[in-house]
Design an enzyme around this catalytic site. Structure first.
Site, mmCIF file in Angstrom:
data_model
loop_
_atom_site.group_PDB
_atom_site.id
_atom_site.type_symbol
_atom_site.label_atom_id
_atom_site.label_comp_id
_atom_site.label_asym_id
_atom_site.label_seq_id
_atom_site.Cartn_x
_atom_site.Cartn_y
_atom_site.Cartn_z
ATOM 1 N N HIS A 7 0.810 -1.286 0.080
ATOM 2 C CA HIS A 7 -0.149 0.072 -0.003
ATOM 3 C C HIS A 7 0.794 1.317 0.106
ATOM 4 O O HIS A 7 2.081 1.172 0.148
ATOM 5 C CB HIS A 7 -0.929 0.239 1.334
ATOM 6 C CG HIS A 7 -0.490 0.215 2.539
ATOM 7 N ND1 HIS A 7 -0.175 -0.988 3.079
ATOM 8 C CD2 HIS A 7 0.073 1.078 3.302
ATOM 9 C CE1 HIS A 7 0.723 -0.707 4.457
ATOM 10 N NE2 HIS A 7 0.508 0.512 4.518
ATOM 11 N N ARG A 11 -1.633 11.211 4.313
ATOM 12 C CA ARG A 11 -2.457 11.777 5.180
ATOM 13 C C ARG A 11 -3.566 12.868 4.872
ATOM 14 O O ARG A 11 -3.365 13.549 3.852
ATOM 15 C CB ARG A 11 -1.657 12.599 6.293
ATOM 16 C CG ARG A 11 -0.583 11.611 7.032
ATOM 17 C CD ARG A 11 0.220 12.310 8.072
ATOM 18 N NE ARG A 11 1.161 11.308 8.588
ATOM 19 C CZ ARG A 11 2.422 11.203 8.273
ATOM 20 N NH1 ARG A 11 3.017 11.866 7.180
ATOM 21 N NH2 ARG A 11 3.354 10.185 8.739
ATOM 22 N N GLU A 57 -3.807 3.769 1.666
ATOM 23 C CA GLU A 57 -4.207 3.902 3.147
ATOM 24 C C GLU A 57 -4.414 5.428 3.421
ATOM 25 O O GLU A 57 -3.724 6.340 3.204
ATOM 26 C CB GLU A 57 -3.019 3.314 3.932
ATOM 27 C CG GLU A 57 -3.334 3.566 5.358
ATOM 28 C CD GLU A 57 -2.037 3.472 6.139
ATOM 29 O OE1 GLU A 57 -1.971 3.478 7.747
ATOM 30 O OE2 GLU A 57 -0.769 2.659 5.670
ATOM 31 N N ASN A 61 -5.419 12.017 11.438
ATOM 32 C CA ASN A 61 -5.078 12.216 13.002
ATOM 33 C C ASN A 61 -6.101 12.987 13.563
ATOM 34 O O ASN A 61 -6.701 13.983 12.871
ATOM 35 C CB ASN A 61 -3.856 13.075 13.228
ATOM 36 C CG ASN A 61 -2.635 12.026 12.491
ATOM 37 O OD1 ASN A 61 -2.456 11.090 13.237
ATOM 38 N ND2 ASN A 61 -2.026 12.443 11.442
ATOM 39 N N HIS A 75 2.949 11.480 -6.844
ATOM 40 C CA HIS A 75 1.870 11.334 -7.137
ATOM 41 C C HIS A 75 1.795 9.604 -6.902
ATOM 42 O O HIS A 75 2.699 9.126 -6.859
ATOM 43 C CB HIS A 75 1.332 11.810 -8.495
ATOM 44 C CG HIS A 75 2.403 11.060 -9.523
ATOM 45 N ND1 HIS A 75 3.139 11.748 -10.313
ATOM 46 C CD2 HIS A 75 2.186 9.903 -10.254
ATOM 47 C CE1 HIS A 75 3.816 11.024 -11.385
ATOM 48 N NE2 HIS A 75 3.201 9.861 -11.238
ATOM 49 N N GLU A 122 -2.200 10.544 -11.076
ATOM 50 C CA GLU A 122 -2.108 10.568 -12.503
ATOM 51 C C GLU A 122 -3.207 9.431 -12.998
ATOM 52 O O GLU A 122 -3.212 8.450 -12.328
ATOM 53 C CB GLU A 122 -0.728 10.270 -12.918
ATOM 54 C CG GLU A 122 -0.380 10.178 -14.252
ATOM 55 C CD GLU A 122 1.224 9.605 -14.665
ATOM 56 O OE1 GLU A 122 1.448 9.796 -15.765
ATOM 57 O OE2 GLU A 122 1.735 9.169 -13.753
#
Length: 254
Positions: A7, A11, A57, A61, A75, A122
């Site tokens: 993965h 964030r 993922e 937070n 990217h 992209e």
């Protein structure tokens, strides 16, 4: 040690907004979730993602912090069928996605959009893999020879393709036995000795392995950086870094 990419983590500042964006525009579905006291991790991918397909993922937070994008991470790239680049881009535009770099401006070879946090995505043409599945993650490196050596020596990756121009070069790396649906890492080297800021809006790449302790021991023998060893992560995962500071997580199938 020659394991596929599991993965890529980024964030996000508003988890609900990001989940709606990826599930609406890329038809992703939730593949897994981990709730902690201070953060939430959500794993996403196409409904028909294969065993070797990497997931996205999203890390949120809970303290409402904001992030700096930096420029050391470039990217993620998602696949569409060879004859659907323009129609896929048009669909995204109709849905209100930001018009960043359309197919025409890229000689109808690829296009770019951005998610709500500004991560670049992209869109590439491929004759394999589920639509919108992750094709590669691009990171910028300051020394091409050093970066190629890192992925070759530490993880036993090899070139799957390269593209060199007058001002930069792209090198795509993956395990030699990886299926064509596995995500590759794209190393972008800009000529002229450029340096980069990692920022904190991107988190890490993750490499999947069968045996965490054995993989970590191999990395240490190959002089990888001892960033967060398995013991410090409750023997569930571990982290090293590449020569430019990009974090790489080591995970198992469990």
């Amino acid at each position: 040690m020659s394991d596929v990419l599991d993965h890529v983590m980024m964030r996000v500042e508003d988890l609900d907004e990001s989940l709606e964006w990826y599930t609406t525009h890329l038809d992703y579905e939730e593949k897994g979730r981990w709730e902690a006291d201070s953060f939430t991790n959500v794993f996403l991918g196409p409904e028909d993602a294969g065993e070797d397909d990497a997931l996205l993922e999203l890390t949120y937070n809970h303290d409402d912090r904001t992030y700096e994008m930096g420029d050391a991470w470039g990217h993620i790239a998602v696949r569409v069928p060879e004859d659907e680049l323009q129609s896929s881009y048009d669909q995204l535009m109709e849905e209100g996605v930001e018009d960043y770099r359309d197919p025409e401006s890229n000689d109808n070879r690829y296009a770019f959009v951005k998610d709500p946090d500004g991560h670049e995505i992209e869109i590439v043409k491929r004759d394999h893999g589920a639509k919108w599945s992750l094709d590669h993650t691009m990171i910028r490196v300051e020394d091409a020879d050093e970066a190629l050596g890192f992925w070759t020596r530490k993880f036993e990756y090899e070139h799957t393709s390269r593209w060199e121009s007058d001002s930069f070069a792209n090198y795509f790396m993956a395990p030699s036995d990886a299926s064509e649906d596995a995500m590759t890492v794209e190393l972008t080297y800009n000529y002229g000795g450029q340096t980069y800021d990692l920022g904190d809006a991107w988190g890490h790449l993750a490499v999947r392995t069968d045996d965490l302790d054995e993989a970590w021991e191999t990395l240490m023998e190959r002089e990888a950086e001892d960033y967060r060893d398995p013991e410090s992560c409750d023997n569930r995962y571990a982290f090293t870094k590449d020569q430019d500071g990009h974090e790489i997580e080591i995970v198992t199938d469990d």
